[in-house]
Design an enzyme around this catalytic site. Structure first.
Site, PDB file in Angstrom:
ATOM      1  N   ASP A   1       0.803  -1.228   0.000  1.00 23.62           N
ATOM      2  CA  ASP A   1       0.000   0.000   0.000  1.00 23.62           C
ATOM      3  C   ASP A   1       0.834   1.275   0.000  1.00 23.62           C
ATOM      4  OD1 ASP A   1      -2.644  -0.976  -0.122  1.00 23.62           O
ATOM      5  OD2 ASP A   1      -2.501  -1.645   1.958  1.00 23.62           O
TER       6      ASP A   1
ATOM      7  N   ASP B   1      -7.021  -3.714  -5.628  1.00 19.06           N
ATOM      8  CA  ASP B   1      -6.635  -2.425  -5.034  1.00 19.06           C
ATOM      9  C   ASP B   1      -5.214  -2.010  -5.442  1.00 19.06           C
ATOM     10  OD1 ASP B   1      -8.244  -4.273  -3.595  1.00 19.06           O
ATOM     11  OD2 ASP B   1      -8.232  -3.046  -1.808  1.00 19.06           O
TER      12      ASP B   1
HETATM   13  N1  GLY Z   1      -7.364  -1.300   0.020  1.00 17.41           N
HETATM   14  C1  GLY Z   1      -8.275  -1.745   0.995  1.00 17.41           C
HETATM   15  C2  GLY Z   1      -9.663  -1.303   0.740  1.00 17.41           C
HETATM   16  O1  GLY Z   1     -10.017  -0.821  -0.305  1.00 17.41           O
HETATM   17  O2  GLY Z   1     -10.455  -1.456   1.654  1.00 17.41           O
END
Ligand code: GLY
Length: 409
Positions: free
Chosen positions: A117, A174
């Site tokens: 992330d 994501d």
């Molecule tokens: N990247 C985690 C979410 O979208 O909840």
């Protein structure tokens, strides 16, 4: 009689066309409206700042309580990023100072190799800081080190960046969002390989995450030794074959961004197909704020998530607004108008009192009713930092379009 019918038909068509034109003219938002939302956002984020401890970052406001996170949580870049966007708009130095305080505690995450992330955490924060202040000396090395850390999670065998450190080699949709960090770092003078990794990851995701109908799986788990797919499933959606709403929006935004970053038309074509899936979905509500999962309204009474059939996810709508604005600049003609109108409608709806909080309410967050993770029973019907971040981003993009400025540098 035939002549009268023909005249009547012509009249009806002309009236219909005029009403369409009028509808469009009414839905286009003006600069005063956008500025009002941004002015409100400046006031509201200062409320959020008073509720945020010095060494923490805001995460949500749940059951009347402010919830904070450490810098290692995936959302840590959104609050400083929103402060910076609002500083860019207002030139209010207090916002810059608040952002800089948070950047200081966030800086250490550049060495974090345990998460995929880092784009959210470091590019939304330090990337915006460098772009807006122009202070390359302060921020460039942090960005390059962070991008290098993210690249350690890439495998040339799976041809993807590993998302989580459990399962075999899970990749979540994501992760498309973190690729901009890599392409920009390569442009900043980082290793050219960073760009290649972003392209390879995007191509692998195109191949394995998407179904025939252009919805996507949340998770694809790979066998790390040969890159074969072990399982396609969900983590935050209603069931493995469902269309988790935010995942669809991550993909939409991700491929739109990849077209901008590479100029490769195949990404634009792909984003257009994702858009079609989203916009033509029978469960898309009229106000364009999606249910947390596109399949949620159809859940059987026996489903463990039947109680959540009607929960919306405002963060998905914010992301869609921002992505559709960018898409409106990438395509031409009717499609461009359609994308712009969709974004207009979303922004208008999110800015209404149904979704936008009154000043000092909602723990200082701008928007209500997002969903973090229903299967984990976490963050349901709450404000979230990323819903606010992409809403403010969409407002700024809209403003730039109204001012005839280039939307993204
Ligand atoms: N990247 C985690 C979410 O979208 O909840």
């Amino acid at each position: 009689m035939d002549k009268r019918n023909h005249l009547l038909k012509t009249l009806l068509i002309v009236t219909f066309c005029f009403s369409l034109l009028n509808a469009k003219a009414q839905t286009r938002l003006d600069t005063a409206f956008i500025n009002q939302q941004l002015n409100d956002a400046v006031k509201q984020i200062k409320v959020l700042a008073t509720k945020t401890p010095e060494h923490m970052l805001p995460r949500t406001f749940d059951k009347g309580k402010s919830v904070h996170s450490e810098t290692g949580w995936w959302t840590s870049g959104f609050y400083p990023g929103t402060l910076l966007y609002l500083y860019e708009y207002s030139n209010d130095k207090e916002l810059l100072q608040l952002a800089q305080q948070k950047l200081k505690i966030l800086e250490k995450e550049q060495f974090n190799e345990t998460t995929h992330d880092l784009g959210f955490m470091l590019y939304c924060s330090f990337g915006n800081a460098m772009r807006i202040t122009g202070d390359t000396a302060a921020y460039r090395n942090i960005l390059l080190t962070g991008a290098k850390s993210l690249a350690t999670r890439f495998s040339p065998i799976t041809k993807a960046i590993r998302s989580w450190d459990f399962d075999n080699f899970p990749v979540i949709i994501d992760n498309m969002m973190n690729l901009e960090f890599l392409t920009r770092a390569a442009r900043l003078g980082g290793d050219k390989k960073l760009y290649d990794i972003a392209v390879t990851h995007a191509n692998t995701t195109m191949k394995n995450h998407y179904r025939k109908d252009m919805s996507c799986y949340h998770v694809v788990d790979y066998y790390p030794k040969d890159g074969s797919v072990i399982k396609k499933k969900t983590n935050q959606g209603a069931f493995d074959e469902s269309a988790w709403a935010r995942g669809q929006a991550w993909g939409l935004y991700g491929y739109t961004m990849m077209y901008r970053e590479t100029g490769d038309k195949k990404y634009l074509k792909f984003a257009n197909k994702i858009a079609k899936y989203i916009l033509q979905h029978p469960n898309m509500p009229k106000d364009l704020v999606p249910y947390w999962d596109f399949d949620a309204p159809n859940l059987a009474d026996t489903s463990k998530y039947a109680a959540y059939r009607t929960n919306r996810d405002v963060s998905t709508a914010s992301l869609m607004a921002s992505a559709f604005l960018e898409m409106s600049t990438q395509v031409k003609g009717k499609l461009s108008t359609q994308y712009f109108d969709i974004a207009t409608n979303i922004i208008k709806n999110l800015s209404s009192s149904t979704y936008k909080a009154a000043l000092a309410d909602n723990g200082g967050y701008l928007l209500k009713y997002s969903v973090g993770n229903i299967p984990a029973k976490s963050e349901i019907d709450v404000p979230l930092t990323y819903a606010d971040y992409y809403y403010v981003e969409a407002l700024l993009r809209y403003k730039r379009l109204l001012d005839d400025k280039k939307m993204i540098d």
